[in-house]
Every structure is written in structure tokens, then in C-alpha cells.
Design a protein around this motif. Structure first.
Motif, short mmCIF file in Angstrom:
data_model
loop_
_atom_site.label_atom_id
_atom_site.label_comp_id
_atom_site.label_asym_id
_atom_site.label_seq_id
_atom_site.Cartn_x
_atom_site.Cartn_y
_atom_site.Cartn_z
N MET A 1 0.84 -1.20 0.00
CA MET A 1 0.00 0.00 0.00
C MET A 1 0.87 1.25 0.00
N LEU A 2 0.60 2.18 -0.93
CA LEU A 2 1.39 3.39 -1.01
C LEU A 2 1.05 4.35 0.13
N ARG A 3 2.07 4.99 0.67
CA ARG A 3 1.82 6.00 1.69
C ARG A 3 1.27 7.27 1.05
N THR A 4 0.55 8.05 1.84
CA THR A 4 0.10 9.37 1.41
C THR A 4 1.31 10.29 1.30
N ALA A 5 1.34 11.13 0.27
CA ALA A 5 2.40 12.12 0.13
C ALA A 5 2.06 13.35 0.96
N ALA A 6 3.10 14.00 1.49
CA ALA A 6 2.87 15.17 2.34
C ALA A 6 3.92 16.23 2.06
N VAL A 7 3.52 17.48 2.28
CA VAL A 7 4.44 18.61 2.19
C VAL A 7 4.33 19.42 3.47
N LEU A 8 5.29 20.30 3.68
CA LEU A 8 5.30 21.11 4.89
C LEU A 8 4.28 22.24 4.79
N ALA A 9 3.71 22.57 5.95
CA ALA A 9 2.77 23.69 6.06
C ALA A 9 3.30 24.70 7.06
N TYR A 10 2.82 25.94 6.93
CA TYR A 10 3.28 27.04 7.78
C TYR A 10 2.07 27.85 8.23
N PRO A 11 1.25 27.28 9.11
CA PRO A 11 -0.04 27.91 9.45
C PRO A 11 0.07 29.29 10.09
N PHE A 12 1.24 29.62 10.66
CA PHE A 12 1.37 30.91 11.35
C PHE A 12 2.40 31.83 10.68
N SER A 13 2.88 31.45 9.51
CA SER A 13 3.95 32.22 8.88
C SER A 13 3.45 33.51 8.25
N ASN A 14 4.29 34.54 8.31
CA ASN A 14 4.00 35.81 7.65
C ASN A 14 4.81 35.97 6.37
N ASN A 15 5.50 34.90 5.96
CA ASN A 15 6.44 34.97 4.84
C ASN A 15 5.93 34.16 3.66
N LEU A 16 5.64 34.83 2.55
CA LEU A 16 5.15 34.13 1.36
C LEU A 16 6.16 33.11 0.84
N GLY A 17 7.44 33.32 1.15
CA GLY A 17 8.46 32.37 0.72
C GLY A 17 8.23 30.98 1.25
N ASP A 18 7.66 30.87 2.45
CA ASP A 18 7.36 29.54 3.00
C ASP A 18 6.32 28.82 2.14
N TYR A 19 5.28 29.54 1.79
CA TYR A 19 4.20 28.93 0.98
C TYR A 19 4.70 28.61 -0.43
N ILE A 20 5.59 29.43 -0.95
CA ILE A 20 6.17 29.16 -2.27
C ILE A 20 6.95 27.85 -2.25
N GLN A 21 7.64 27.56 -1.15
CA GLN A 21 8.39 26.31 -1.05
C GLN A 21 7.45 25.11 -1.02
N SER A 22 6.29 25.26 -0.37
CA SER A 22 5.30 24.17 -0.36
C SER A 22 4.70 23.97 -1.74
N ILE A 23 4.44 25.07 -2.45
CA ILE A 23 3.93 24.98 -3.82
C ILE A 23 4.94 24.25 -4.70
N ALA A 24 6.22 24.57 -4.51
CA ALA A 24 7.28 23.94 -5.29
C ALA A 24 7.36 22.44 -5.02
N ALA A 25 7.14 22.03 -3.79
CA ALA A 25 7.16 20.60 -3.46
C ALA A 25 5.94 19.89 -4.03
N LYS A 26 4.79 20.52 -3.95
CA LYS A 26 3.54 19.91 -4.42
C LYS A 26 3.55 19.62 -5.92
N GLN A 27 4.26 20.44 -6.68
CA GLN A 27 4.20 20.30 -8.13
C GLN A 27 4.73 18.95 -8.62
N TRP A 28 5.55 18.29 -7.79
CA TRP A 28 6.12 17.00 -8.18
C TRP A 28 5.20 15.84 -7.86
N ILE A 29 4.11 16.11 -7.14
CA ILE A 29 3.20 15.05 -6.69
C ILE A 29 2.01 14.98 -7.64
N GLU A 30 1.80 13.85 -8.26
CA GLU A 30 0.77 13.72 -9.30
C GLU A 30 -0.63 13.70 -8.71
#
Length: 319
Positions: A1-30
Motif C-alpha cells: 500500500m502506497l503511503r500518502t504524500a505530504a508537504v510542509l505547512a506554515y499555518p502561522f507564517s507571515n512569509n510568502l516564501g514559506d508557501y512558495i516552497q510548499s507549492i514547489a514541493a507539491k508540483q512534483w506530486i501527481e
């Protein structure tokens, strides 16, 4: 059974750069079924076992390391900040990194720190270097304008610098108060140089911030703002910034970058920049005049890293 894929989240961050890094990780997940895990609470995760892409800056509290055994990590674009090293590089923390080596490091500082501890590590660059411009703008859309994002902000103290707390004794706050006029002067001089540079250019400049108030904007709003910033970077002819995660996505989009290093002399900041000169010129605002008639060209050194991203992601997400 394949594991669920996960990326990092930043629920309290004030820096858009954090969310951009999560977007960059997600793009590789089909699959669209992607779990998000709070970077600062990985040690408490007890849900289904997941494959987590471990990219980005680590971390605010080093005592929260290592992550839960329910997490299988892929270390790509990992940055170990000097502020967190003592807590994260405990015997247990080192053993965890050795268990999951080799570690793909975003910068040369992290690579060197881990290698010195006997951990296999390599310079991977940042996952944001693999962002696709045409995911954010149409191919026929012409580039225009100079985009200035959060330049020179770190010349100024943060808002909480003058708050007296247990971690910041009164004498520390007093020293910062005495330094403030000098910091203001340095900031005004640097901004003046930037404005003089922009006045010399034919292209119109627009100014943006990479920071966003989490008390006024939901996490969803902040993610949408990050996507909007990526669209702005993809549209630009030139980007001027002091923020790594404005500069690196611009490199991915083959948008030329001038990176201003004023105020980034502290080891916590310098460590993040080691190796970044491969992708864009890093300069002090005093050096801007050298570029006014010779704007930088888009660099392509990042392209060699993307194949490894693809290979590592395919292997990791398949296992």
C-alpha cells in the motif's frame, strides 16, 4: 500500500516564501491527495504513515526534532539554520539524519555542517528552482517591468526588537534603541541608491512585499498571495530583491535577478546565501551603479539540478 504524500505547512507564517516552497514541493506530486504537516510540530504527528518532502528552513524550536516515526522523510533543499543547530544536532538528531541520508542541502553551509558530522550530504539547491513558469503565466504573455520585492528590509529592526522579555533583557533592548538611528540612516541611504538605479532604467518598477500579516489574512489567503507573487515574478523582465524565495523562483522562470545583501551580514542570514551566487549576482546596494548599463542575464545553472529532483521524487513517491 502506497503511503500518502505530504508537504510542509506554515499555518502561522507571515512569509510568502514559506508557501512558495510548499507549492514547489507539491508540483512534483501527481495526486491531489496531499497532506500538509506543520513544520514546527512534526514530532507530534501520529496519523497515517506519510512520505514527507522535507524542504526548507529548519526550524524555530530545535527541541521539536526529530520528527515522528510516522513520517518517512525525503531530504531535499534542506536548510539547517545556525539558530537551531544546537537543538537539532543532538545525538538523537544526528542519528535521525544518518538514518535518512544522503541529505540534499539547499546551501553550502548546511552541506558542510552535516558532512563535518559524518552525515552524507550534497548540494541540491532549492526545489523552487524547479518551478515551471508556464504554470503561472501563458507562453505568449510578454515580459514587462522591473519587480522590486522586499528589498533591504533587514537593515531595519523587526517590530518586536524593542519588547522587553525574559529572552531579551533590558540592556539588550536599550542597545537596540541606541542603534536604531544609525540603522535608519543606513536604510535610507541604501533605498536612495536603489531609487537612483531605477530612475536610470527604461522599464517601470513596481514594489511588492514578501511579508503578509497572518492575523489579517487566513492561511488560504496567504497561499493565494504566494501564487500571485509567482505570477508577478514570471511576468517580470528583472527582479530586485533581498529575499531568497523571490530570487530563486525568478531564476526558475529565467527572469534575471539582482540580489541585494545589505543587512544580511549575520551568520543566520549568511548561512542561507552560501551557494546562491551560483544562481544570481549578490551585491551591496553600493554596487548597483555597476549594473545600471549592464543588467544581468538569466542564468541557467539550475537546470542541471532539476533532473536529480525528478529522479529523487520519482523514487521516493513510488516506494
Amino acid at each position: 500500500m502506497l503511503r500518502t504524500a505530504a508537504v510542509l505547512a506554515y499555518p502561522f507564517s507571515n512569509n510568502l516564501g514559506d508557501y512558495i516552497q510548499s507549492i514547489a514541493a507539491k508540483q512534483w506530486i501527481e495526486t491531489k491527495d496531499v497532506l500538509t504537516l506543520d513544520r514546527e510540530a512534526l514530532h507530534t504527528y501520529s496519523g497515517p504513515k506519510v512520505n514527507l518532502i522535507m524542504n526548507g528552513w529548519f526550524m524555530e524550536d530545535g527541541s521539536h526534532w526529530p520528527p515522528s516515526s510516522h513520517i518517512r522523510p525525503l531530504f531535499l533543499s534542506f536548510h539547517l539554520n545556525p539558530t537551531a543547530q544546537k537543538g537539532m544536532l543532538s545525538p538523537e538528531g544526528i542519528a535521525y539524519l544518518k538514518k535518512h541520508q544522503p541529505i540534499g542541502c539547499r546551501d553550502r553551509h548546511t552541506q558542510r555542517t552535516l558532512t563535518d558530522l559524518g552525515i552524507r550530504a550534497y548540494f541540491s539547491g532549492c526545489l523552487t528552482l524547479g518551478l515551471n513558469r508556464f504554470s503561472f503565466i501563458s507562453p505568449e504573455h510578454p515580459r514587462k517591468g522591473i519587480v522590486v520585492i522586499s528589498p533591504l528590509e533587514r537593515l531595519l529592526p523587526e517590530k518586536n526588537t524593542f519588547r522587553w522579555t525574559d529572552k531579551k533583557p533590558f540592556h539588550h533592548v536599550l542597545i537596540q534603541l541606541f542603534k536604531y538611528p544609525y540603522k535608519q540612516f543606513k536604510y535610507k541611504q541604501a533605498i536612495k541608491r536603489l531609487h537612483q538605479f531605477l530612475e536610470y532604467q527604461d522599464e517601470e518598477a513596481t514594489w511588492h512585499s514578501q511579508l503578509i500579516d497572518p492575523e489579517k489574512h487566513s492561511e488560504r489567503d496567504r497561499i493565494q498571495a504566494a501564487i500571485k507573487q509567482l505570477q508577478i515574478l514570471a511576468n517580470a523582465k528583472l527582479v530586485i530583491t533581498s529575499r531568497i524565495h523571490s530570487a530563486l523562483p525568478a531564476v526558475a522562470f529565467e527572469t534575471p535577478v539582482l540580489f541585494l545583501s545589505d543587512g544580511l551580514e549575520h551568520p543566520n542570514q549568511k548561512s542561507r546565501l552560501e551557494g546562491m551566487e551560483t544562481f544570481f549576482p549578490i551585491l551591496n546596494s553600493r554596487e548597483l551603479y555597476q549594473w545600471k548599463n549592464n543588467l544581468p542575464k538569466a542564468r541557467r545553472e539550475h537546470l542541471r539540478l532539476i533532473n536529480r529532483f525528478k529522479k529523487e521524487m520519482k523514487r521516493f513517491l513510488k516506494d
